[in-house]
Write a protein that holds these residues in place. Sequence first.
Motif, PDB file in Angstrom:
ATOM      1  N   ILE A  49      51.071 -31.264  -4.068  1.00 13.94           N
ATOM      2  CA  ILE A  49      50.022 -30.567  -3.444  1.00 13.94           C
ATOM      3  C   ILE A  49      50.568 -29.578  -2.304  1.00 13.94           C
ATOM      4  CG2 ILE A  49      47.859 -30.716  -2.216  1.00 13.94           C
ATOM      5  CD1 ILE A  49      47.540 -33.460  -3.712  1.00 13.94           C
ATOM      6  N   ALA A  50      51.250 -29.906  -1.123  1.00 16.54           N
ATOM      7  CA  ALA A  50      51.904 -29.258  -0.192  1.00 16.54           C
ATOM      8  C   ALA A  50      52.698 -28.179  -0.977  1.00 16.54           C
ATOM      9  CB  ALA A  50      52.627 -29.993   0.681  1.00 16.54           C
ATOM     10  N   GLY A  51      53.592 -28.418  -1.786  1.00 14.13           N
ATOM     11  CA  GLY A  51      54.312 -27.306  -2.441  1.00 14.13           C
ATOM     12  C   GLY A  51      53.246 -26.408  -3.088  1.00 14.13           C
ATOM     13  N   MET A  52      52.468 -26.811  -3.981  1.00 16.48           N
ATOM     14  CA  MET A  52      51.586 -25.718  -4.682  1.00 16.48           C
ATOM     15  C   MET A  52      50.497 -25.105  -3.683  1.00 16.48           C
ATOM     16  SD  MET A  52      50.152 -28.503  -7.644  1.00 16.48           S
ATOM     17  CE  MET A  52      48.992 -27.185  -8.173  1.00 16.48           C
ATOM     18  N   MET A  53      50.564 -25.436  -2.398  1.00 22.51           N
ATOM     19  CA  MET A  53      49.645 -24.687  -1.422  1.00 22.51           C
ATOM     20  C   MET A  53      50.605 -23.693  -0.724  1.00 22.51           C
ATOM     21  SD  MET A  53      47.183 -27.765  -0.266  1.00 22.51           S
ATOM     22  CE  MET A  53      46.233 -26.674   1.115  1.00 22.51           C
ATOM     23  N   GLY A  54      51.736 -23.717  -0.976  1.00 19.72           N
ATOM     24  CA  GLY A  54      52.553 -22.808  -0.219  1.00 19.72           C
ATOM     25  C   GLY A  54      52.990 -23.438   1.286  1.00 19.72           C
ATOM     26  N   ARG A  55      53.138 -24.585   1.473  1.00 17.73           N
ATOM     27  CA  ARG A  55      53.162 -25.132   2.723  1.00 17.73           C
ATOM     28  C   ARG A  55      54.764 -25.343   2.694  1.00 17.73           C
ATOM     29  NH1 ARG A  55      48.711 -26.662   5.769  1.00 17.73           N
ATOM     30  NH2 ARG A  55      47.108 -25.410   5.091  1.00 17.73           N
ATOM     31  N   LEU A  56      55.544 -25.439   1.665  1.00 17.34           N
ATOM     32  CA  LEU A  56      56.997 -25.838   1.491  1.00 17.34           C
ATOM     33  C   LEU A  56      57.745 -24.825   1.001  1.00 17.34           C
ATOM     34  CD1 LEU A  56      56.707 -29.319   0.065  1.00 17.34           C
ATOM     35  CD2 LEU A  56      56.912 -28.822   2.743  1.00 17.34           C
ATOM     36  N   ASN A  57      58.743 -24.591   1.546  1.00 15.23           N
ATOM     37  CA  ASN A  57      59.947 -23.515   1.273  1.00 15.23           C
ATOM     38  C   ASN A  57      60.374 -24.106  -0.020  1.00 15.23           C
ATOM     39  OD1 ASN A  57      62.119 -21.596   0.658  1.00 15.23           O
ATOM     40  ND2 ASN A  57      62.585 -21.438   2.790  1.00 15.23           N
ATOM     41  N   PRO A  58      60.509 -23.631  -1.334  1.00 10.34           N
ATOM     42  CA  PRO A  58      60.747 -23.970  -2.611  1.00 10.34           C
ATOM     43  C   PRO A  58      62.509 -24.129  -2.662  1.00 10.34           C
ATOM     44  CG  PRO A  58      59.831 -21.796  -2.806  1.00 10.34           C
ATOM     45  CD  PRO A  58      59.734 -22.195  -1.524  1.00 10.34           C
ATOM     46  N   THR A  59      62.907 -22.988  -1.463  1.00  2.00           N
ATOM     47  CA  THR A  59      64.641 -23.206  -1.659  1.00  2.00           C
ATOM     48  C   THR A  59      65.089 -24.549  -0.828  1.00  2.00           C
ATOM     49  OG1 THR A  59      64.723 -20.914  -1.758  1.00  2.00           O
ATOM     50  CG2 THR A  59      66.548 -22.105  -0.914  1.00  2.00           C
ATOM     51  N   LEU A  60      64.316 -25.009   0.265  1.00  2.00           N
ATOM     52  CA  LEU A  60      64.639 -26.031   0.948  1.00  2.00           C
ATOM     53  C   LEU A  60      64.187 -27.101   0.365  1.00  2.00           C
ATOM     54  CD1 LEU A  60      64.202 -24.516   4.398  1.00  2.00           C
ATOM     55  CD2 LEU A  60      66.286 -24.753   3.217  1.00  2.00           C
ATOM     56  N   LEU A  61      62.671 -27.265  -0.183  1.00  2.00           N
ATOM     57  CA  LEU A  61      62.364 -28.449  -0.496  1.00  2.00           C
ATOM     58  C   LEU A  61      61.398 -28.171  -1.836  1.00  2.00           C
ATOM     59  CD1 LEU A  61      62.023 -31.499   0.184  1.00  2.00           C
ATOM     60  CD2 LEU A  61      59.819 -30.898   1.350  1.00  2.00           C
ATOM     61  N   PRO A  62      62.028 -28.297  -3.024  1.00  2.00           N
ATOM     62  CA  PRO A  62      61.438 -27.759  -3.949  1.00  2.00           C
ATOM     63  C   PRO A  62      60.344 -29.095  -4.473  1.00  2.00           C
ATOM     64  CG  PRO A  62      63.609 -28.656  -4.770  1.00  2.00           C
ATOM     65  CD  PRO A  62      63.489 -28.407  -3.151  1.00  2.00           C
ATOM     66  N   THR A  63      59.277 -28.749  -5.276  1.00  2.00           N
ATOM     67  CA  THR A  63      58.217 -29.675  -5.557  1.00  2.00           C
ATOM     68  C   THR A  63      58.820 -30.667  -6.524  1.00  2.00           C
ATOM     69  OG1 THR A  63      57.122 -28.169  -7.206  1.00  2.00           O
ATOM     70  CG2 THR A  63      56.453 -28.067  -5.131  1.00  2.00           C
ATOM     71  N   PRO A  64      58.036 -31.872  -6.407  1.00  2.00           N
ATOM     72  CA  PRO A  64      58.435 -32.834  -7.765  1.00  2.00           C
ATOM     73  C   PRO A  64      58.475 -32.179  -9.285  1.00  2.00           C
ATOM     74  CG  PRO A  64      57.206 -33.868  -6.080  1.00  2.00           C
ATOM     75  CD  PRO A  64      57.116 -32.378  -5.688  1.00  2.00           C
ATOM     76  N   GLY A  65      57.269 -31.206  -9.468  1.00  2.00           N
ATOM     77  CA  GLY A  65      57.370 -30.344 -10.677  1.00  2.00           C
ATOM     78  C   GLY A  65      58.656 -29.876 -10.973  1.00  2.00           C
ATOM     79  N   LEU A  66      59.108 -29.210 -10.108  1.00  2.00           N
ATOM     80  CA  LEU A  66      60.318 -28.111 -10.459  1.00  2.00           C
ATOM     81  C   LEU A  66      61.509 -29.083 -10.410  1.00  2.00           C
ATOM     82  CD1 LEU A  66      60.126 -25.256  -7.599  1.00  2.00           C
ATOM     83  CD2 LEU A  66      59.694 -25.195 -10.126  1.00  2.00           C
ATOM     84  N   ILE A  67      61.449 -30.424  -9.735  1.00  2.00           N
ATOM     85  CA  ILE A  67      62.586 -31.097 -10.058  1.00  2.00           C
ATOM     86  C   ILE A  67      62.674 -31.832 -11.347  1.00  2.00           C
ATOM     87  CG2 ILE A  67      63.747 -33.267  -9.339  1.00  2.00           C
ATOM     88  CD1 ILE A  67      62.715 -32.580  -6.360  1.00  2.00           C
ATOM     89  N   VAL A  68      61.479 -32.199 -11.767  1.00  2.00           N
ATOM     90  CA  VAL A  68      61.384 -32.765 -13.229  1.00  2.00           C
ATOM     91  C   VAL A  68      61.828 -31.667 -14.039  1.00  2.00           C
ATOM     92  CG1 VAL A  68      59.763 -33.539 -15.013  1.00  2.00           C
ATOM     93  CG2 VAL A  68      59.510 -34.347 -12.615  1.00  2.00           C
ATOM     94  N   GLU A  69      61.361 -30.396 -14.069  1.00  2.00           N
ATOM     95  CA  GLU A  69      61.661 -29.321 -14.911  1.00  2.00           C
ATOM     96  C   GLU A  69      63.255 -29.275 -15.014  1.00  2.00           C
ATOM     97  OE1 GLU A  69      59.920 -25.819 -14.177  1.00  2.00           O
ATOM     98  OE2 GLU A  69      57.706 -26.451 -14.271  1.00  2.00           O
ATOM     99  N   GLU A  70      64.018 -29.521 -13.929  1.00  2.00           N
ATOM    100  CA  GLU A  70      65.497 -29.048 -13.785  1.00  2.00           C
ATOM    101  C   GLU A  70      66.186 -30.467 -14.413  1.00  2.00           C
ATOM    102  OE1 GLU A  70      68.141 -26.853 -13.289  1.00  2.00           O
ATOM    103  OE2 GLU A  70      66.818 -26.247 -11.867  1.00  2.00           O
ATOM    104  N   PHE A  71      65.610 -31.555 -14.241  1.00  2.00           N
ATOM    105  CA  PHE A  71      66.006 -32.598 -14.898  1.00  2.00           C
ATOM    106  C   PHE A  71      66.011 -32.806 -16.541  1.00  2.00           C
ATOM    107  CE2 PHE A  71      64.875 -36.751 -16.859  1.00  2.00           C
ATOM    108  CZ  PHE A  71      66.173 -37.442 -16.383  1.00  2.00           C
TER     109      PHE A  71
END
Length: 284
Positions: A49-71
């Motif tokens: 939720i924090a990543g989707m709201m733009g509170r996290l830098n995706p380069t430093l801390l990608p969301t679980p969704g992006l990690i699953v896609e990479e996996f």
Amino acid sequence: MIGSGGAESALRKAVKAKKKRTRSRFSIQTVNLLLSLLLPLGLLAVWQIAGMMGRLNPTLLPTPGLIVEEFVALTMSGELFYHLSVSSWRALLGFLLGGGIGLAAGLWVGFSYRAERLIDPSLQMLRTLPHLAVAPLFILWFGFDESSKILLIAKGAFFPLYVNTFLGIRSVDSKLFDVARVLQFSRWQMITKLVLPASLPNVLLGVRLSIGVAWLGLVVAEMMGSSSGIGFLINDARYLMITSVVFVGIIIFAVVGKLTDSLVKLLEKRLLRWQDSYKGEGVS
């Protein structure tokens, strides 16, 4: 007829009681599973939720969704399986080499006070050396091939099994040795029928710790100099700033480490059925 009816009634009651105990055991296991998943699932939800709201830098801390896609992408390409198979093979060889020697050394030192005075002080000094300190030397001595990596893993896997086997033997009740002498046990019978069963809890604890340290040594070995393996995958992704791949590698290490530890715990549970110890049921 009355006696037969009474027997049937008792049988039905026994069957009902058994079913009730089975349902109770199943419900307890279900509750324990849900409790174990509650915290990680909650953290993942907040993270996403924090990543989707733009509170996290995706380069430093990608969301679980992006990690699953990479996996999924790494799995579909076969790259993840290749690196995992290489890492697993290295960890297995290093553990078998270091753990086997550690078990033998622990038995030797545990049985011999002279051996303890001869080699234990030196081994205890070597035990404190961190992997990062000796990894460059291993690469210098043995090169960048598999030998240096497996030996570095073996170095870490050696000490937990050595220390716990030694302590397990020294913690055996001395009265049992008196019984063995009365029964005129040979040295081999004393080891197989007395010492090893009594010291098995310590030895299995050493196996669990040794496997964990083997995975730690594998990470260091593959990140210091390697062209394959999960550690290499993490290091390469770090240079390229693909943080999602770094997280995939870290999660793979954590999951595989947990699975191997669970396998040893299952083996420990089967081999130590005779042990009557506190399991923690009394505290909630």
